[in-house]
Motif scaffolding. Structure first.
Motif, PDB file in Angstrom:
ATOM      1  N   ARG A  22     -18.850 -31.594  27.207  1.00  0.00           N
ATOM      2  CA  ARG A  22     -19.350 -32.564  28.193  1.00  0.00           C
ATOM      3  C   ARG A  22     -20.802 -32.946  27.926  1.00  0.00           C
ATOM      4  O   ARG A  22     -21.234 -34.051  28.270  1.00  0.00           O
ATOM      5  N   VAL A  77     -12.969 -37.002  29.185  1.00  0.00           N
ATOM      6  CA  VAL A  77     -14.280 -36.774  28.592  1.00  0.00           C
ATOM      7  C   VAL A  77     -14.555 -37.823  27.518  1.00  0.00           C
ATOM      8  O   VAL A  77     -13.631 -38.361  26.896  1.00  0.00           O
ATOM      9  N   LEU A 121     -10.675 -31.032  30.057  1.00  0.00           N
ATOM     10  CA  LEU A 121     -11.594 -32.048  29.541  1.00  0.00           C
ATOM     11  C   LEU A 121     -10.988 -33.444  29.709  1.00  0.00           C
ATOM     12  O   LEU A 121     -11.161 -34.318  28.873  1.00  0.00           O
ATOM     13  N   TYR A 168     -16.572 -37.962  24.097  1.00  0.00           N
ATOM     14  CA  TYR A 168     -17.231 -37.039  23.164  1.00  0.00           C
ATOM     15  C   TYR A 168     -17.432 -37.750  21.836  1.00  0.00           C
ATOM     16  O   TYR A 168     -16.478 -38.255  21.238  1.00  0.00           O
TER      17      TYR A 168
END
Length: 335
Positions: free
Chosen positions: A32, A53, A50, A55
């Motif tokens: 995160r 998320v 997650l 990323y």
């Protein structure tokens, strides 16, 4: 701006489990926070949530154990995701995720505990690069329905105790589920590519496809019905094995721009000392369009066997149809 500290855990597989174990929250926080992650042979304890998320780094977690559920649904990855060799003891979910790069699932094991209901959900997944799941092992079926893979999808040498579903999926390159030397590809369920688009070839050499316990109730073991394939469809001998399909192969209504080869393949099964019931091995090419040749010939010591009906009604075949030495039946008919 403060330096971004990467998350790096590196162990030998023989190290004590207590030494290798980390709480899942540490991994969650690193992802995160968009910190680089590189993990080798760790045990990640707890659920990894997650969902959604965003990323930007390459995610590398190899040969590690996840004790809890792993949910990456609707996540966005700016680079490749490599979870090769990892073992998942609960759910693994990539549904509606997007990966701008490759997804590496090679050698992954999905092995729930006794009595644990587990799902492996990759539906609507988008991968701009290659999907590599060679030598994957799963005690549950995998669904990639409506997934989009920019390059090829490799499932060579897999062992899946359930279905492998790519219905309505889009694959830019080859789809490969071949046997490897010393490691046969086995899908003990249904391989579904119905209405899928494959830009390259479909390679199934030496694979074993079909589910013993449900062979009668689920006869459609390999479905390419309505599919569009840009290259050859081959189910020949590979890795020292002939291709075996326990049920129907259906290409009904599909469009295939190369050859169809079932040289040495066995479709269906007769009664013998080890098997108390027969399974009709139908080959359904009705209304299919095949630009190249159709070949069902002898390969090495194996003749092609279709232990049921062969239907070519309404099929359009641009090349030759070669059935040299094929066995159709027993008590089957060609129409």
């Amino acid at each position: 701006m403060a330096d971004v500290q990467p998350l790096k855990w590196a162990y030998d597989a023989g190290d004590p489990e207590q030494k290798r174990t980390h709480p899942a929250r540490e991994l969650i926080e690193a992802v995160r926070d968009n910190r680089p992650v590189e993990i080798e042979s760790a045990v990640i304890n707890g659920d990894v949530d997650l969902q959604a998320v965003d990323y930007e780094e390459k995610l590398v977690i190899r040969n590690s154990v996840f004790t809890g559920r792993v949910d990456l649904g609707e996540a966005r990855f700016g680079r490749s995701v490599d979870i090769s060799g990892c073992r998942f003891q609960h759910d693994l979910r990539f549904a509606s995720a997007r990966i701008d790069g490759h997804l590496v699932l090679a050698g992954v094991k999905i092995r729930p505990g006794i009595g644990e209901p587990v799902a492996a959900d990759f539906e609507h997944l988008e991968v701009t690069g290659q999907l590599n799941a060679s030598s994957l092992e799963s005690d549950v079926g995998l669904s990639f329905a409506q997934a989009a893979v920019g390059a090829g999808a490799e499932f060579e040498g897999v062992k899946i105790d359930g279905d492998l579903d790519f219905e309505l999926a889009s694959i830019g390159g080859h789809f490969s589920c071949r046997s490897l030397p010393g490691r046969r590809a086995e899908i003990l369920g249904r391989l579904g590519l119905a209405n899928a688009g494959v830009g390259g070839e479909v390679r199934l050499g030496g694979a074993k496809i079909g589910w013993e316990s449900q062979a009668k109730s689920r006869p459609d073991a390999l479905s390419l019905a309505g599919a569009s394939v840009g290259g050859d469809v081959s189910a020949n001998t590979a890795g020292g094995h002939r291709t075996e399909v326990l049920g129907t192969i259906s290409l009904r209504g599909g469009t295939f721009r190369g050859d169809l080869s079932l040289d040495g393949a066995k479709v269906g099964r007769q009664v013998d000392a080890a098997h108390p019931f027969a399974v009709a091995g139908k080959l359904n090419l009705a209304d299919a369009e095949i630009a190249g040749n159709v070949s069902c010939r002898v390969s090495g010591e194996h003749r092609a066997e279709i232990l049921g009906t062969v239907s070519m009604r309404g099929a359009r075949i641009g090349g030759l149809v070669a059935l040299d030495g094929i066995r159709i039946g027993p008590e089957a008919r060609s129409k």
